[in-house]
Scaffold this motif. Structure first.
Motif, PDB file in Angstrom:
ATOM      1  N   THR A 318      21.790  41.784  34.886  1.00 29.20           N
ATOM      2  CA  THR A 318      22.593  42.000  33.683  1.00 29.20           C
ATOM      3  C   THR A 318      24.053  42.228  34.049  1.00 29.20           C
ATOM      4  N   ASN A 319      24.905  42.159  33.036  1.00 31.57           N
ATOM      5  CA  ASN A 319      26.330  42.384  33.241  1.00 31.57           C
ATOM      6  C   ASN A 319      26.636  43.870  33.287  1.00 31.57           C
ATOM      7  N   PHE A 320      27.738  44.163  33.922  1.00 30.56           N
ATOM      8  CA  PHE A 320      28.221  45.530  34.059  1.00 30.56           C
ATOM      9  C   PHE A 320      29.468  45.650  33.188  1.00 30.56           C
ATOM     10  N   ASP A 321      29.449  46.560  32.197  1.00 24.58           N
ATOM     11  CA  ASP A 321      30.551  46.673  31.243  1.00 24.58           C
ATOM     12  C   ASP A 321      31.326  47.960  31.438  1.00 24.58           C
ATOM     13  N   VAL A 322      32.639  47.861  31.253  1.00 25.36           N
ATOM     14  CA  VAL A 322      33.498  49.037  31.176  1.00 25.36           C
ATOM     15  C   VAL A 322      33.916  49.174  29.715  1.00 25.36           C
ATOM     16  N   VAL A 323      33.516  50.281  29.075  1.00 22.45           N
ATOM     17  CA  VAL A 323      33.775  50.510  27.659  1.00 22.45           C
ATOM     18  C   VAL A 323      34.783  51.646  27.528  1.00 22.45           C
ATOM     19  N   THR A 324      35.862  51.417  26.792  1.00 26.81           N
ATOM     20  CA  THR A 324      36.914  52.413  26.611  1.00 26.81           C
ATOM     21  C   THR A 324      37.048  52.766  25.138  1.00 26.81           C
ATOM     22  N   GLN A 325      37.055  54.059  24.824  1.00 19.93           N
ATOM     23  CA  GLN A 325      37.264  54.480  23.438  1.00 19.93           C
ATOM     24  C   GLN A 325      38.648  54.047  22.959  1.00 19.93           C
ATOM     25  N   SER A 326      38.748  53.814  21.673  1.00 21.43           N
ATOM     26  CA  SER A 326      39.996  53.329  21.095  1.00 21.43           C
ATOM     27  C   SER A 326      41.130  54.333  21.273  1.00 21.43           C
ATOM     28  N   LEU A 327      42.337  53.813  21.298  1.00 21.01           N
ATOM     29  CA  LEU A 327      43.533  54.654  21.319  1.00 21.01           C
ATOM     30  C   LEU A 327      43.828  55.120  19.893  1.00 21.01           C
ATOM     31  N   GLY A 328      44.102  56.404  19.724  1.00 21.82           N
ATOM     32  CA  GLY A 328      44.413  56.936  18.404  1.00 21.82           C
ATOM     33  C   GLY A 328      45.685  57.761  18.424  1.00 21.82           C
ATOM     34  N   PHE A 329      46.513  57.634  17.373  1.00 24.11           N
ATOM     35  CA  PHE A 329      47.791  58.339  17.308  1.00 24.11           C
ATOM     36  C   PHE A 329      47.993  58.963  15.930  1.00 24.11           C
ATOM     37  N   LEU A 330      48.418  60.224  15.914  1.00 25.08           N
ATOM     38  CA  LEU A 330      48.894  60.872  14.703  1.00 25.08           C
ATOM     39  C   LEU A 330      50.418  60.822  14.721  1.00 25.08           C
ATOM     40  N   ASN A 331      51.026  60.301  13.654  1.00 22.66           N
ATOM     41  CA  ASN A 331      52.461  60.057  13.636  1.00 22.66           C
ATOM     42  C   ASN A 331      53.133  60.767  12.466  1.00 22.66           C
ATOM     43  N   VAL A 332      54.292  61.349  12.734  1.00 19.59           N
ATOM     44  CA  VAL A 332      55.124  61.909  11.669  1.00 19.59           C
ATOM     45  C   VAL A 332      56.553  61.431  11.891  1.00 19.59           C
ATOM     46  N   GLY A 333      57.284  61.223  10.798  1.00 16.54           N
ATOM     47  CA  GLY A 333      58.669  60.771  10.917  1.00 16.54           C
ATOM     48  C   GLY A 333      59.450  61.051   9.656  1.00 16.54           C
ATOM     49  N   ILE A 334      60.760  61.098   9.799  1.00 14.66           N
ATOM     50  CA  ILE A 334      61.650  61.340   8.667  1.00 14.66           C
ATOM     51  C   ILE A 334      62.924  60.539   8.877  1.00 14.66           C
ATOM     52  N   GLY A 335      63.537  60.076   7.771  1.00 15.01           N
ATOM     53  CA  GLY A 335      64.757  59.297   7.904  1.00 15.01           C
ATOM     54  C   GLY A 335      65.246  58.763   6.577  1.00 15.01           C
TER      55      GLY A 335
END
Length: 461
Positions: A318-335
């Protein structure tokens, strides 16, 4: 891959002007002429000005968002578990009642609202009865398990339904006196819905459906009681001259797709091509004139990371997989924000914001049948931790106004930030003499640029 959402929750501050009355000009002519004039006025209403349509817009949007997030609700909850897995602050048990308490507090203080206390109470009681019937009928028919596994009555969220029933009650009674009442009520109900998610008591789809039920229940409650009284309020004459300042100040709920420009995690060779993520959040601005204002946004963005697959060379087929959790960002900004009206219906808005981006920790797994004794056949290889950083954002939006207080907005934003991502590998791997050269802790600086394209439900105040 997550392609659609809705969060939190949250929602339609001062969603609609559902209390507007269509005045009929009375002239000293025959009763038959008056009847014809009234009928023609009713029939000449544009589609989005009809009472039934105005009553349905917000609930339909929320029900659609609930359906759209149903298949992704477990993935969305995973983001909560990664950021604040131990959150347990039951403020939502109490905040749901705040808008209704405000209504009765104002009436006891002598502040005039849409109706006198007796009629307001009758409308409110009717709304609660409608809401209770809908929520409990669906709850004990659908039998959806709660995310914490405690029971099978998760869908829809009763707390959120109650909160939005109460918020719409406050909007109905005092929204004409000041939009601040509507904004405060819907803010309280939004945070109630978010609390149901944060406390792991409901899925996002439960909260969105509950919000729609709450708004619809109060609209129907007032509709029926208004028919009994044969008018739309006891004190509407007091607010006949009320109007906003004409500036395009707004609050909105947004969701859409996030399109990465560069390959995230490429420095660590955990990703071989970029993938489409999603973005959701709240945005608003206060305008000091018809063109210029100051705004802010709060959003969440997530990007799936494409796994790497390669064959094993030790006898496994079988194949060997590398699984990575998604990147997540909380963002705040003003302008600064700039607005330009092409017509009464179409509006363009430009913005540039500066702020902060906070990233979620993630995990990297080896996945193969040799790990059959582990959940999902996955062995945790490493944790990755992106650093927080400065973020800037620029964008353009076009709004079609359904009525003077509600619009649908298409937006396109560009966002840029940088983050140093640190990888900490499993101690078992680092302790192995054959592998410790390949699995040492490391870090890499990643440039994170992406476009986001989506829709906003925009409420003006």
């Amino acid at each position: 891959m997550i392609k659609k959402l809705f969060f939190s929750s949250a929602l339609a501050f001062s969603i609609q002007s559902l209390d507007a009355q269509d005045s009929i000009k009375i002239q000293p002519i025959t009763s038959m002429s008056l009847l014809l004039e009234k009928d023609n006025s009713s029939n000449s209403k544009k589609f989005f000005q009809k009472d039934g349509v105005k009553m349905s817009i917000a609930p339909l949007i929320l029900f659609s968002a609930s359906a759209g997030t149903w298949g992704e609700r477990k993935k969305i909850r995973e983001m909560r578990n990664r950021y604040i897995p131990d959150f347990k602050v039951p403020y939502d048990n109490y905040l749901q009642y705040a808008p209704a308490a405000t209504v009765y507090g104002l009436k006891l203080a002598g502040v005039k609202g849409r109706n006198n206390a007796g009629r307001a109470t009758l409308s409110y009681a009717t709304s609660l009865a409608i809401m209770g019937i809908i929520v409990n009928s669906v709850k004990y028919t659908a039998k959806v398990e709660r995310p914490d596994g405690s029971s099978n009555n998760s869908f829809p969220s009763g707390h959120t339904s109650m909160a939005f029933t109460n918020a719409t009650f406050l909007h109905k009674e005092y929204g004409l006196a000041s939009p601040a009442y509507s904004i405060g009520g819907y803010a309280a109900s939004t945070f109630t819905g978010i609390g149901r998610n944060l406390n792991n008591r409901h899925w996002i789809s439960d909260v969105l459906a509950g919000a729609g039920i709450g708004i619809l229940s109060t609209q129907l409650g007032y509709f029926f009681i208004d028919k009994i009284y044969k008018n739309k309020g006891d004190n509407l004459g007091l607010f006949a001259g009320f109007d906003g300042n004409g500036n395009p100040s707004f609050l909105s709920l947004k969701f859409g797709s996030a399109l990465a420009i560069n390959n995230f995690l490429k420095e660590s060779e955990l990703d071989d091509k970029k993938e489409t993520g999603f973005e959701a959040g709240l945005e608003g601005a206060y305008f000091f004139s018809k063109n210029w204002g100051v705004g802010a946004n709060f959003s969440f963005s997530s990007f799936p990371v494409k796994g790497i697959r390669f064959p094993l060379d030790d006898g496994y087929t079988t194949n060997f997989d590398v699984v990575t959790q998604s990147l997540g960002f909380l963002n705040v900004g003003i302008g600064p924000y700039y607005s330009y009206d092409f017509s009464d219906k179409w509006q363009m808005m430009l913005k540039t914001t500066f702020g902060h981006s906070s990233a979620a920790n993630g995990k990297v797994f080896f996945k193969n049948e040799i790990f059959s004794d582990l959940p999902n056949n996955e062995f945790e290889v490493a944790d990755y931790k992106p650093s927080n950083g400065f973020r800037w954002n620029s964008g353009v939006a076009f709004t079609y106004k359904l009525n003077p207080e509600l619009g649908i907005t298409a937006y396109a934003d560009y966002t840029q930030t940088q983050s140093r991502i640190t990888y900490k590998f499993n101690e078992i791997l680092k302790a192995d003499e054959e592998m410790n050269m390949d699995f040492n802790d490391a870090s890499a600086k990643e440039k994170i640029n992406y476009f986001s394209l989506g829709l906003r439900l925009t409420a003006y105040f």
